[in-house]
Write a protein that holds these residues in place. Structure first.
Motif, PDB file in Angstrom:
ATOM      1  N   ILE A 125       8.268   7.377  -5.194  1.00 28.43           N
ATOM      2  CA  ILE A 125       8.937   6.119  -5.538  1.00 28.43           C
ATOM      3  C   ILE A 125      10.235   6.498  -6.245  1.00 28.43           C
ATOM      4  CG2 ILE A 125       8.755   3.941  -6.795  1.00 28.43           C
ATOM      5  CD1 ILE A 125       5.628   4.451  -6.604  1.00 28.43           C
TER       6      ILE A 125
ATOM      7  N   ILE B 115      10.859   3.765  -1.386  1.00 30.38           N
ATOM      8  CA  ILE B 115       9.595   4.502  -1.341  1.00 30.38           C
ATOM      9  C   ILE B 115       9.654   5.398  -0.109  1.00 30.38           C
ATOM     10  CG2 ILE B 115       7.078   4.376  -1.178  1.00 30.38           C
ATOM     11  CD1 ILE B 115       7.257   1.627  -2.534  1.00 30.38           C
TER      12      ILE B 115
ATOM     13  N   ASP C 258       0.854  -1.178   0.000  1.00 24.48           N
ATOM     14  CA  ASP C 258       0.000   0.000   0.000  1.00 24.48           C
ATOM     15  C   ASP C 258       0.894   1.234   0.000  1.00 24.48           C
ATOM     16  OD1 ASP C 258      -2.277   1.560   0.126  1.00 24.48           O
ATOM     17  OD2 ASP C 258      -2.332   1.506   2.313  1.00 24.48           O
ATOM     18  N   ILE C 259       0.870   1.977  -1.085  1.00 20.91           N
ATOM     19  CA  ILE C 259       1.684   3.183  -1.196  1.00 20.91           C
ATOM     20  C   ILE C 259       0.778   4.380  -0.932  1.00 20.91           C
ATOM     21  CG2 ILE C 259       3.127   4.583  -2.702  1.00 20.91           C
ATOM     22  CD1 ILE C 259       3.794   2.002  -4.222  1.00 20.91           C
TER      23      ILE C 259
ATOM     24  N   ASP D 293      -0.849   8.103  -0.737  1.00 24.16           N
ATOM     25  CA  ASP D 293      -0.885   9.255  -1.631  1.00 24.16           C
ATOM     26  C   ASP D 293       0.219  10.227  -1.236  1.00 24.16           C
ATOM     27  OD1 ASP D 293      -3.047   8.257  -2.993  1.00 24.16           O
ATOM     28  OD2 ASP D 293      -4.533   9.422  -1.867  1.00 24.16           O
TER      29      ASP D 293
ATOM     30  N   ASP E  59       7.179  11.237   1.375  1.00 22.84           N
ATOM     31  CA  ASP E  59       6.906  12.446   0.601  1.00 22.84           C
ATOM     32  C   ASP E  59       8.221  12.950   0.015  1.00 22.84           C
ATOM     33  OD1 ASP E  59       8.206  13.692   2.796  1.00 22.84           O
ATOM     34  OD2 ASP E  59       6.287  14.122   3.752  1.00 22.84           O
TER      35      ASP E  59
ATOM     36  N   MET F  39       5.739  10.441  -8.170  1.00 19.45           N
ATOM     37  CA  MET F  39       4.851  10.626  -7.030  1.00 19.45           C
ATOM     38  C   MET F  39       3.630   9.721  -7.195  1.00 19.45           C
ATOM     39  SD  MET F  39       3.666  14.057  -5.103  1.00 19.45           S
ATOM     40  CE  MET F  39       5.380  14.373  -4.832  1.00 19.45           C
ATOM     41  N   SER F  40       3.239   9.095  -6.096  1.00 15.69           N
ATOM     42  CA  SER F  40       2.073   8.213  -6.153  1.00 15.69           C
ATOM     43  C   SER F  40       0.783   9.012  -6.164  1.00 15.69           C
ATOM     44  CB  SER F  40       2.074   7.251  -4.979  1.00 15.69           C
ATOM     45  OG  SER F  40       1.895   7.949  -3.773  1.00 15.69           O
TER      46      SER F  40
END
Length: 106
Positions: free
Chosen positions: A11, A70, A4-5, A7, A73, A105-106
């Motif tokens: 990455i 990961i 679960d990445i 918001d 931010d 960015m996710s």
């Protein structure tokens, strides 16, 4: 494995290509340094959510090693890049490889 990445997470992916004259012993030593760098850094900073370093399975373009980190931010990634741990790894890899970085960015 699915992770679960959150918001807003970043990455950070790095592909390394060792110089031709770098022997296997030097390569493995550098790989271990890079693996432990992420784990050591994560122990002191909760902004690093995931860290993986492994040999690339696809060598067609001569990329030997893949790093995936990961970060919670963009600021977490910036802290890592400025850290003494990252600076030491960058100095070591500068002498034995080229690399390419991709961040999203996710």
């Amino acid at each position: 494995m699915m992770i679960d990445i959150p918001d807003g997470a970043v990455i950070h992916t790095v592909l390394f290509s060792f110089y031709d004259d770098v022997d296997e012993c030097a390569r493995q030593s550098a790989v271990e340094m890079l693996r432990s760098a992420g784990h050591t850094y994560a122990a002191g900073d909760d902004g690093l959510l995931y860290w993986r370093v492994n040999e690339n399975l696809d060598l067609r373009k001569n990329w030997h090693l893949v790093e995936i980190g990961i970060f919670a931010d963009h600021e977490s990634l910036r802290r890592f890049v400025k850290s003494e741990i990252h600076q030491a790894v960058a100095e070591r890899f500068r002498t034995i490889s080229n690399w390419a970085v991709g961040d999203l960015m996710s």
